[in-house]
Design an enzyme around this catalytic site. Structure first.
Site, PDB file in Angstrom:
ATOM      1  N   ASP A  10      22.783  10.702  -6.594  1.00 12.32           N
ATOM      2  CA  ASP A  10      22.332   9.361  -6.904  1.00 12.32           C
ATOM      3  C   ASP A  10      23.097   8.906  -8.145  1.00 12.32           C
ATOM      4  O   ASP A  10      23.648   9.728  -8.880  1.00 12.32           O
ATOM      5  CB  ASP A  10      20.821   9.392  -7.164  1.00 12.32           C
ATOM      6  CG  ASP A  10      20.306   8.115  -7.771  1.00 12.32           C
ATOM      7  OD1 ASP A  10      20.469   7.058  -7.156  1.00 12.32           O
ATOM      8  OD2 ASP A  10      19.757   8.196  -8.892  1.00 12.32           O
ATOM      9  N   ASP A  12      22.096   5.751 -10.651  1.00 11.08           N
ATOM     10  CA  ASP A  12      21.272   5.308 -11.780  1.00 11.08           C
ATOM     11  C   ASP A  12      20.171   6.319 -12.080  1.00 11.08           C
ATOM     12  O   ASP A  12      19.375   6.672 -11.211  1.00 11.08           O
ATOM     13  CB  ASP A  12      20.646   3.942 -11.485  1.00 11.08           C
ATOM     14  CG  ASP A  12      21.682   2.826 -11.464  1.00 11.08           C
ATOM     15  OD1 ASP A  12      22.416   2.699 -12.455  1.00 11.08           O
ATOM     16  OD2 ASP A  12      21.756   2.095 -10.454  1.00 11.08           O
TER      17      ASP A  12
END
Length: 219
Positions: A10, A12
């Site tokens: 991922d 953020d």
């Protein structure tokens, strides 16, 4: 012990320390449109989802007619903080170590393609990733499409894949795709929420993430 040949990250809250910037942008746009302002915990819970999906959850009073204006204000608030956003300390050398061991690297993110391309250029990391997927190109998390597409593109079997993320959306996507998940507790969701998704482990620092990954990867 599993040996992984593809690590999917991922963005953020996992690679980049952007959780507070996203929360502030959601809250700022709410104030601009005189909508109820979600708490920091409510706003951070939706990080990792596509932006429109996130806003429907965090700002239920937001109507479809108001959405374009809200998105405009959100992006203004976010971009004002954008120059200050940095990768978590230790992430860049970790990616370099993994790439040096010929481990394939990918990104699966709730960001848009434009947004991801901007931060890849700003961080100089574009060429270190073998493939990337964004929420405006396919289904949003926790739907497994991003991981299915990445595995197909890179020709990697599910048992050789680990998904690394800071939210339950990441770990539920991993479970839905039939791959292992690894939670990082320095991002948006609490360790308890991450553990509730039954990942392989939850680590609380980048050094711990490095130690866990480097002991379990191999071509």
């Amino acid at each position: 012990m599993s040996s992984y040949s593809l690590v999917v990250f991922d963005w953020d809250g996992t690679l980049m320390d952007s959780t507070n910037g996203i929360v502030s942008a959601i809250q700022g746009a709410c104030r601009d449109l005189e909508l109820p302002v979600p708490s920091a915990s409510e706003a951070s819970w939706v990080i990792g989802l596509s932006l429109e999906s996130a806003l429907r959850r965090a700002v239920p009073e937001l109507t479809q007619a108001m959405l374009p204006r809200f998105l405009e204000r959100y992006r203004i608030h976010y971009l004002l903080r954008d120059p200050d956003l940095q990768l978590f300390e230790g992430i860049e050398p970790l990616l370099g170590e993994l790439a040096g061991q010929k481990i394939r690297l990918a990104v699966a993110t709730g960001k848009s393609r434009v947004g991801l391309n901007r931060v890849l250029a700003a961080t100089g990391l574009r060429d270190i990733f073998d493939a990337t997927r964004t929420a405006d190109e396919t289904f949003s998390k926790p739907h497994p499409a991003m991981l299915h597409e990445l595995m197909q593109e890179l020709d990697v079997e599910p048992e050789r894949v680990i998904m690394v993320g800071d939210t339950s959306h990441d770990l539920n996507m991993a479970a839905n795709a039939g791959v292992h998940g690894l939670g990082v507790a320095y991002g948006a969701h609490s360790p308890q929420e991450l553990l509730g998704c039954t990942p392989q482990a939850v680590v609380d620092t980048v050094p711990a993430l490095r130690e866990w990954l480097l002991s379990r990867v191999g071509v």
